[in-house]
Write an enzyme that holds these catalytic residues in place. Structure first.
Site: not given
Length: 378
Positions: A123, A131, A155, A267, A335, A339, A362, A364, A366
């Protein structure tokens, strides 16, 4: 560097794979659909001592290493990222105790976490301290033989389900980051309650919610380390947590790659499997290369941790790269499915949503870049 897994690591990998496929995978889609906490899966992890993989046998753990921990998270993530994430985060408060707890705290609390009889939570995050962990507002004041905690966390993974919380609070606001301390708070103690659980895009089975502390009194013996050491304790645990986060990304990416390969072989378009088409082959080749590179970065960080060497930079690199690989590979898997990739009847759209979360948990991407840059420019 030896890139081969040891015999014991291979045995663990095979065991976790089998457990994951037989006992965790059947619930994965339902856990994601309903956003329900996978308590039965957590019981499975405890049954096989998978909640205590990297912790010493003397404290109830499996006595394995950090590479084994990464392998465990990766294998679980291939079938249910929510369950893997719960397992990974459960280890973080245990890391706090392993690295900084007193012998009494280890015997009492680490043992319960490592043997899986209790679930853990870390916590730290608050509404205005994400951050910027040093900006936390939760306070702890010593009154006689007790600390009184007041504040709120958000969170927090495993909120409401965990039994043992490592909570970070300021014991001296005048000292800023140097005034933060770490405490053990048990579920059921007066003054501890839980608020809203987030309805999330990905990792939907993990309970991320509010932990509320209102005149929450705990024994002064529940202080981990000394006053003012909280941020150091948190950062040391987060270095290890990032190895778990990286392994989570690798597992999700591997699952997406496996699904894409299977689909491409089955496919048929233009009279042949789409796996025969160079456009698809190139996508698969890039996906496989990225997954393997992310895995090696993750194992590298884990091995440095096992050798007792500094690995902050390597853990950040692994977490950064694996999370971004997970996003790229899952998008490509969708992709390739066309569909069907958009349909909830197929798992790749779940992988893509789970992957997005990995770039945030854990620390970001950045923040990982900041950690890496500071190391490079030091």
């Amino acid at each position: 560097m030896d890139f081969n897994l040891s015999d014991s690591q291979k045995m663990l990998q095979n065991m976790v794979k089998e457990i994951a496929l037989k006992e965790v995978a059947p619930r994965a889609a339902e856990v994601d659909r309903t956003g329900s906490f996978p308590l039965e899966n957590v019981k499975v992890l405890a049954k096989y001592n998978l909640l205590g993989v990297p912790f010493p046998v003397e404290y109830g753990g499996a006595g394995a290493d950090m590479v084994s921990y990464a392998i465990t998270i990766e294998e679980l993530a291939q079938v249910c990222a929510s369950t893997a994430f719960i397992c990974a985060v459960h280890a973080v408060p245990a890391f706090c105790l392993q690295l900084s707890g007193s012998e009494e705290q280890k015997r009492r609390y680490l043992t319960q976490l490592a043997n899986g009889s209790k679930l853990g939570a870390f916590a730290l995050t608050e509404p205005n301290a994400g951050s910027d962990a040093a900006a936390i507002q939760t306070e702890a004041k010593l009154e006689g033989d007790e600390y009184v905690l007041n504040g709120s966390k958000c969170f927090i993974t495993n909120a409401g389900y965990a039994d043992i919380y490592v909570v970070f609070a300021s014991t001296d606001k005048s000292k800023g980051a140097r005034g933060i301390s770490a405490f053990i708070v048990e579920r059921g103690v007066k003054g501890l309650s839980f608020g809203r659980i987030e309805d999330k895009l990905g990792l939907r089975g993990s309970a991320n919610g509010e932990v509320l502390l209102r005149d929450c009194r705990i024994p002064k013996e529940n202080l981990i380390g000394r006053e003012g050491e909280g941020l150091r304790i948190a950062l040391a645990a987060l270095d290890r947590a990032r190895i778990g986060g990286a392994a989570l990304g690798v597992g999700i990416a591997q699952a997406a790659l496996n699904a894409a390969k299977d689909y491409a072989k089955k496919r048929v378009q233009f009279g042949q499997p789409i796996a025969n088409l160079q456009a698809i082959q190139f996508m698969i080749a890039d996906m496989a290369t990225r997954v393997e590179a992310a895995r090696l970065l993750t194992y590298r960080a884990a091995r440095l941790a096992d050798e007792g060497k500094r690995f902050t930079r390597e853990a950040a690199m692994a977490k950064l790269y694996a999370s971004e690989v997970a996003m790229k590979v899952t998008v490509d898997a969708v992709q390739i499915h066309g569909g069907y990739g958009l349909s909830k009847d197929w798992p790749v759209e779940r992988y893509m949503r789970d992957a997005k979360a990995v770039a945030i948990i854990e620390g970001t991407s950045e923040i990982q870049r900041l950690v890496i840059a500071r190391s490079e420019l030091a």
